[in-house]
Design an enzyme around this catalytic site. Structure first.
Site, PDB file in Angstrom:
ATOM      1  N   HIS A 186      42.776 -11.330  24.433  1.00 39.72           N
ATOM      2  CA  HIS A 186      41.816 -12.612  24.568  1.00 39.72           C
ATOM      3  C   HIS A 186      42.625 -13.795  23.774  1.00 39.72           C
ATOM      4  O   HIS A 186      42.827 -14.719  24.351  1.00 39.72           O
ATOM      5  CB  HIS A 186      40.544 -12.249  23.927  1.00 39.72           C
ATOM      6  CG  HIS A 186      39.686 -13.184  23.668  1.00 39.72           C
ATOM      7  ND1 HIS A 186      39.105 -13.486  22.642  1.00 39.72           N
ATOM      8  CD2 HIS A 186      39.265 -14.120  24.719  1.00 39.72           C
ATOM      9  CE1 HIS A 186      38.208 -14.427  22.512  1.00 39.72           C
ATOM     10  NE2 HIS A 186      38.224 -15.195  24.067  1.00 39.72           N
ATOM     11  N   HIS A 246      36.680 -11.155  18.071  1.00 39.38           N
ATOM     12  CA  HIS A 246      35.488 -11.270  18.956  1.00 39.38           C
ATOM     13  C   HIS A 246      35.043  -9.925  19.528  1.00 39.38           C
ATOM     14  O   HIS A 246      34.707 -10.164  20.652  1.00 39.38           O
ATOM     15  CB  HIS A 246      35.950 -12.272  20.119  1.00 39.38           C
ATOM     16  CG  HIS A 246      36.690 -13.628  19.457  1.00 39.38           C
ATOM     17  ND1 HIS A 246      37.976 -13.580  19.719  1.00 39.38           N
ATOM     18  CD2 HIS A 246      36.008 -14.733  18.825  1.00 39.38           C
ATOM     19  CE1 HIS A 246      38.350 -14.809  19.065  1.00 39.38           C
ATOM     20  NE2 HIS A 246      37.102 -15.471  18.427  1.00 39.38           N
TER      21      HIS A 246
HETATM   22  S1  FES Z   1      41.257 -12.065  19.965  1.00 43.30           S
HETATM   23 FE1  FES Z   1      40.834 -10.253  20.272  1.00 43.30          FE
HETATM   24  S2  FES Z   1      38.548 -10.446  21.161  1.00 43.30           S
HETATM   25 FE2  FES Z   1      39.260 -12.530  20.681  1.00 43.30          FE
END
Ligand code: FES
Length: 193
Positions: A114, A136
Site C-alpha cells: 500500500h 493502515h
Molecule cells: S502502508 Fe500498509 S496498509 Fe498502508
C-alpha cells in the site's frame, strides 16, 4: 490465400511453474544449482563491499534448509537485493505455490504494497496472515498467494518463487508481483551475499 495459424499465447498462470513441476525439476536442477551457485558466489566476492550491481535476472540463492523450519516461526532474509526484506515461513497447511513435502513453505516480501510500511513482526500464525499493517491495517493471506483480505491494499503481497533441492535446501529464485517502491524488481542495489 491460407495463412498459418499463429501459436496460442500462454496465459500468465501457465507461465508459473507449479509446485509439482518444481519438485520434479529439482533433481535435474540440483547439479546446475550447485554450479550456478558457485559462479554466483565468485561474482559476488569480486565486487567490493557495498558496491552496487544492476540485476539482469533473479539470483538463485539458498536461504534455508527444510530442516531449519518450524511451523509458525518466520525466517527473515533479503531478496533479490540487500535491504529488500522477506519472510520464509512454514505455515503448517498447504498454500498456493507452497513448496516442501506438505506444500506449506512460502516466502513473501515484508514491505506492504500500500505505502511501504514494514510488516516484519506482524506475522500472525493462527491466521496464516501478515498484518494488520501498522500503518493502515492491510492484511495479507499467505496461504492464498498474499491476497489482501482487509485494509487499503489492492494488490497481492509479492511472493518469492522458491525451489527445494532434493536434499532439502531451499532456494529463492524469483519474485511474483512488483516490490513496493520500484518500477521493476530487477534494479540496481547491493547484491545479497
Ligand atoms: S502502508 Fe500498509 S496498509 Fe498502508
Amino acid at each position: 490465400m491460407e495463412t498459418e495459424p499463429s501459436p496460442p499465447t500462454p496465459h500468465a498462470h501457465e507461465l508459473r511453474l507449479t509446485r509439482r513441476q518444481l519438485m520434479v525439476n529439482a533433481g535435474v536442477a540440483g547439479t546446475g544449482l550447485i554450479v550456478g551457485g558457485a559462479i554466483g558466489t565468485i561474482l559476488t566476492r569480486i565486487l567490493a563491499p557495498g558496491q552496487t550491481q544492476t540485476l539482469t535476472s533473479y539470483p538463485q540463492v539458498q536461504i534455508a534448509h527444510l530442516n531449519d523450519l518450524h511451523v509458525g516461526k518466520p525466517v527473515a532474509f533479503d531478496y533479490p537485493l540487500k535491504g529488500q526484506s522477506c519472510y520464509l515461513i512454514r505455515l503448517g497447511t498447504p498454500a498456493l505455490d507452497g513448496v516442501g513435502p506438505q506444500g506449506d513453505v512460502v516466502a513473501f516480501s515484508t514491505t506492504c504494497v500500500h505505502m511501504g510500511c514494514s510488516l516484519a513482526d506482524h506475522y500472525r500464525a493462527a491466521y496464516n496472515v501478515l498484518g494488520p499493517c501498522p500503518c493502515h491495517m492491510s492484511t495479507y493471506d499467505l496461504s492464498m498467494g498474499g491476497m489482501p483480505t482487509i485494509g487499503n491494499a489492492t494488490e497481492n503481497l509479492p511472493q518469492i518463487e522458491l525451489l527445494v533441492e532434493q536434499h532439502g535446501a531451499i532456494f529463492a529464485q524469483g519474485v511474483w508481483g512488483l516490490l513496493y517502491g520500484f518500477e521493476h524488481n530487477l534494479t540496481s542495489g547491493t547484491p545479497i551475499a
